[in-house]
Design an enzyme around this catalytic site. Structure first.
Site, PDB file in Angstrom:
ATOM      1  N   GLU A   5       3.772  18.068 -32.514  1.00  0.00           N
ATOM      2  CA  GLU A   5       4.199  18.918 -33.622  1.00  0.00           C
ATOM      3  C   GLU A   5       3.605  20.301 -33.412  1.00  0.00           C
ATOM      4  O   GLU A   5       2.699  20.476 -32.604  1.00  0.00           O
ATOM      5  CB  GLU A   5       3.676  18.341 -34.953  1.00  0.00           C
ATOM      6  CG  GLU A   5       4.341  17.041 -35.351  1.00  0.00           C
ATOM      7  CD  GLU A   5       3.706  16.404 -36.588  1.00  0.00           C
ATOM      8  OE1 GLU A   5       2.728  16.941 -37.125  1.00  0.00           O
ATOM      9  OE2 GLU A   5       4.207  15.349 -37.005  1.00  0.00           O
ATOM     10  N   HIS A  31       2.517  16.985 -42.926  1.00  0.00           N
ATOM     11  CA  HIS A  31       1.325  16.689 -42.154  1.00  0.00           C
ATOM     12  C   HIS A  31       0.385  17.884 -42.219  1.00  0.00           C
ATOM     13  O   HIS A  31       0.779  18.995 -41.901  1.00  0.00           O
ATOM     14  CB  HIS A  31       1.680  16.432 -40.684  1.00  0.00           C
ATOM     15  CG  HIS A  31       2.266  15.069 -40.465  1.00  0.00           C
ATOM     16  ND1 HIS A  31       2.831  14.703 -39.276  1.00  0.00           N
ATOM     17  CD2 HIS A  31       2.361  14.002 -41.269  1.00  0.00           C
ATOM     18  CE1 HIS A  31       3.258  13.444 -39.357  1.00  0.00           C
ATOM     19  NE2 HIS A  31       2.985  13.010 -40.571  1.00  0.00           N
ATOM     20  N   GLY A  43      -5.702  -5.119 -51.231  1.00  0.00           N
ATOM     21  CA  GLY A  43      -4.865  -4.097 -51.863  1.00  0.00           C
ATOM     22  C   GLY A  43      -3.399  -4.396 -51.599  1.00  0.00           C
ATOM     23  O   GLY A  43      -3.077  -5.229 -50.747  1.00  0.00           O
ATOM     24  N   THR A  55      -4.643   5.008 -43.581  1.00  0.00           N
ATOM     25  CA  THR A  55      -4.762   5.805 -44.810  1.00  0.00           C
ATOM     26  C   THR A  55      -4.372   7.281 -44.629  1.00  0.00           C
ATOM     27  O   THR A  55      -4.829   7.941 -43.710  1.00  0.00           O
ATOM     28  CB  THR A  55      -6.215   5.743 -45.330  1.00  0.00           C
ATOM     29  OG1 THR A  55      -6.608   4.381 -45.375  1.00  0.00           O
ATOM     30  CG2 THR A  55      -6.328   6.391 -46.696  1.00  0.00           C
ATOM     31  N   GLU A  56      -3.551   7.747 -45.551  1.00  0.00           N
ATOM     32  CA  GLU A  56      -3.122   9.147 -45.549  1.00  0.00           C
ATOM     33  C   GLU A  56      -3.821   9.871 -46.689  1.00  0.00           C
ATOM     34  O   GLU A  56      -3.966   9.311 -47.773  1.00  0.00           O
ATOM     35  CB  GLU A  56      -1.599   9.195 -45.770  1.00  0.00           C
ATOM     36  CG  GLU A  56      -1.049  10.596 -45.876  1.00  0.00           C
ATOM     37  CD  GLU A  56       0.461  10.624 -46.101  1.00  0.00           C
ATOM     38  OE1 GLU A  56       1.098   9.552 -46.120  1.00  0.00           O
ATOM     39  OE2 GLU A  56       0.985  11.732 -46.291  1.00  0.00           O
TER      40      GLU A  56
END
Lengths: 386, 290
Positions: free
Chosen positions: B210, B248, B18, B98-99
């Site tokens: 966070e 996020h 990819g 990967t997100e």
């Protein structure tokens, strides 16, 4: 992604969860006829924000005349609740459903618990209330039942729910089935939260899900085409819709200092520093790992459409993203948009930041630059206050 | 010695053909020779990507190239499958960049991994780098310097911010671990803290968190009870309005969570030196070593 109450009720029906009949109207046309059919009824504003009842968006109508009066008011009103902005939101649709004689209200929900990374069924005898208030003041009235996702939700989970809510006999069987069906829907539709509030028992011992809130995992929408169809763009912030079309993560806030940052964590930290320096952030914006000139320009255009914006802070830590390309993007964007009146502070750090700063300095545009986030936040806040 | 990424690491890139996979494979190889030794793209086995052999399966890459670590660049709909394939091949470490993987997919993956020997880092993370040894992920290599500070973070660019300062402060990094910004991830702050505590090279830790969840608190409590070297902390998102997802998926304050300010206070009470701005991380850590 959130959906409306009437859409949630349709999904419940699809999954065999008992709901009352009901019809949605966008105008008064047909309201009189349907209200006559129902006898006493409830008129409910269809908006995504919670707290509709307190805001006057849910009204009981004992007569047809009252139903028409409430429908007229709610269709035209700006509904203000603790979850809307100060100017409120407009109810474009109303739901009419039968006005039941309610004996008792319950709460039933499903969500994923982060600590155990398992789905949890949450049940409470305190239905119809703000569940976070119940959790705060009387936590003993909330039962949490863990489901192992590899085994799924079995009949005994349902029986535990019915038991926790004090149901017996036939009603216990119905409530147990509701819990199991709700789990099935949660998994099959990629929900992040499903909530029935209230689940009611009527005076004649019938059980109905009266109101529902459903939120879907936006990462899973690619495989939930029928759910995407339920999206109501009128309920979403127009700038957020526009940003999402360009694949930019943007959230509008109430402040006056706009910011453009690469990376979600750094974007949050930038918002925090604006606030700590005495300003107020106008948005969250993550331009992502590919801050190309075209994306930077698009991001700029969206930021500037917010009329509250009095200053712009650009904070980029170059990694794979090169700062000189970001600088080119900013210069190009400002040239194309032309005539930006608000002060701009730019902080570039990391890969090719020296080249980026040089490009900015050589351009005939007016920017202030900063070396650290602290300095950048202080400079933009000072510039806005001038 | 460092953690996770060592001299023994042999990397396979899942999704190597990819655009992201190919691009970052190039950068990882540029950082360290003979580190990325194989790639996998189902159906494209037998190809060669600028000297790196491509296989149809992770199992094949294990057999042919003795890989023990994978990094995943495949698109979200196929990422859970890629993780499970790597787990099935019994790799030591899987790093998923990967997100945007569906939460329910990650939930299934986590439960399927219960009895496996594989450690998962991520998803939605920048990866792991041990400066001077090897880089697995998308972080810019040149801000790093071999050294004594371990860095743990949920966010990519905030990690780079911290690394840059730790390098400029002359301390350098042992290993930098991006654990990812999703609500369900493979490795938590506390897991990495424990590894750093065992590592003789690591003399201090930067812990970046966070709002949302209580992973940072769990790590802080363990630090309070077990770790006496310096720890500098930063929490992002203190001014984020409740209920809004700030990029996020994990950065959202839910029912029962501490607010951002309460989280900061909790970490302080556990003896962590908390900074208000990410710009102050380097100075704060340096103050322990002067």
């Amino acid at each position: 992604m959130l959906i409306h109450e009437y859409q949630a009720r349709d999904l419940f029906r699809e999954y065999g969860i008992p709901v009352t009949e009901g019809k949605v109207f966008e105008s008064l046309e047909g309201v009189e006829e349907y209200a006559t059919e129902l006898g006493q009824c409830v008129v409910k504003a269809q908006v995504h924000a919670g707290g509709r009842g307190k805001g006057g968006g849910v009204k009981f109508a004992p007569t047809v005349e009252k139903a028409i009066e409430h429908a007229t008011n709610i269709l035209g009103m700006q509904l203000i609740t603790h979850q809307t902005t100060a100017e409120g939101c407009k109810g474009n649709k109303i739901l009419l459903c039968p006005g039941l004689d309610i004996a008792k209200e319950y709460y039933l929900a499903l969500t994923i618990d982060r600590a155990t990374q398992c789905p949890f069924i949450i049940a409470s005898t305190e239905g119809g209330m703000d569940i976070e208030e119940v959790a705060e003041s009387t936590p003993e009235k909330i039962t949490k039942i863990k489901v192992d996702p590899s085994a799924g939700c079995w009949a005994y989970h349902g029986r535990k729910v019915a038991d926790a809510l004090g149901f017996e006999g036939k009603q216990a069987r119905i409530v147990a089935a509701v819990a199991q069906n709700l789990y099935k829907m949660f998994i099959e539709k990629d929900c992040s939260i499903v909530e029935i509030n209230p689940l009611v028992v009527t005076e004649d011992n019938e059980i109905y899900a009266i109101d529902g809130k459903v939120n879907f995992d936006s990462n899973a929408l690619y495989r939930q085409k029928d759910i995407v169809e339920l999206r109501d763009p009128l309920e979403e912030e127009p700038l957020e819709v526009e940003a999402s079309e360009h694949d930019l993560a943007y959230i509008k806030l109430d402040g006056n200092v706009a910011c453009m940052v690469n990376g979600a964590g750094l974007a949050m930290a930038t918002m925090d520093m604006i606030q700590i320096s005495g300003g107020s952030p106008a948005n969250f914006l993550d331009v992502g790992g590919t801050a190309t000139p075209a994306r930077v320009e698009q991001a700029f255009r969206i930021l500037l459409k917010d009329p509250n914006v009095e200053g712009i802070l650009i904070n980029v830590f170059g990694g794979i993203v090169r700062c000189d390309l970001v600088a080119e993007g900013v210069i190009e964007a400002v040239k194309n948009i032309g005539n930006i009146e608000q002060p701009i502070v730019i902080r570039l750090s990391g890969t090719n930041s020296t080249e980026g700063k040089k490009l900015l300095a050589e351009s005939d545009l007016t920017f202030e630059t900063a070396d650290s986030l602290n300095e950048a936040a202080a400079k933009i806040v000072a510039a806005v206050k001038k | 010695m460092a953690i996770l990424v060592t001299e023994k690491t042999r990397v396979v890139v899942q999704g190597i053909t990819g655009s992201q996979g190919a691009f970052h494979t190039g950068l990882m190889k540029e950082y360290m020779d003979n580190f990325v030794v194989a790639g996998v793209t189902p159906g494209k086995g037998g190809q060669d990507l600028e000297g790196t052999p491509v296989y149809n399966s992770v199992a094949e890459a294990v057999k042919e190239q003795q890989v023990n670590t994978s990094v995943i660049f495949v698109p979200p709909p196929f990422a859970a499958d890629a993780i499970l394939e790597a787990v099935d091949a019994e790799l030591d470490l899987v790093i998923c960049i990967t997100e945007g993987i569906p939460v329910l997919d990650m939930m299934k993956v986590k439960h399927a991994m219960k009895d496996s020997k594989t450690r998962l880092i991520g998803p939605n993370c920048p990866g792991v780098i041990t400066p001077g040894i090897g880089k697995i992920g998308i972080m810019p290599a040149d801000i790093h310097m071999p050294g004594k500070i371990g860095i743990i973070s949920r966010s990519g660019t905030l990690t780079y911010e911290a690394v840059d300062q730790i390098t400029k402060a002359g301390l350098g990094e042992s290993t930098c671990v991006g654990i990812g910004g999703d609500p369900i991830n493979g490795t938590q702050h506390i897991d990495v803290v424990k590894m750093f505590a065992e590592d003789p090279q690591t003399e201090g830790i930067v812990l970046i968190g966070e709002i949302g969840g209580d992973a940072e608190e769990q790590a802080a409590l363990w630090i309070k009870e077990n770790y006496d070297k310096p720890v500098v902390g930063f929490i992002a998102g203190l001014t984020a309005p409740p209920g809004k997802r700030m990029g996020h998926a994990g950065a959202i304050v839910g029912g029962g969570d501490r607010t951002g300010a309460e989280k900061v206070q909790y970490l302080k009470d556990c003896g962590i030196k908390m900074v208000q701005s990410p710009s102050d991380i380097g100075e704060a850590m340096k103050s322990f070593f002067s």
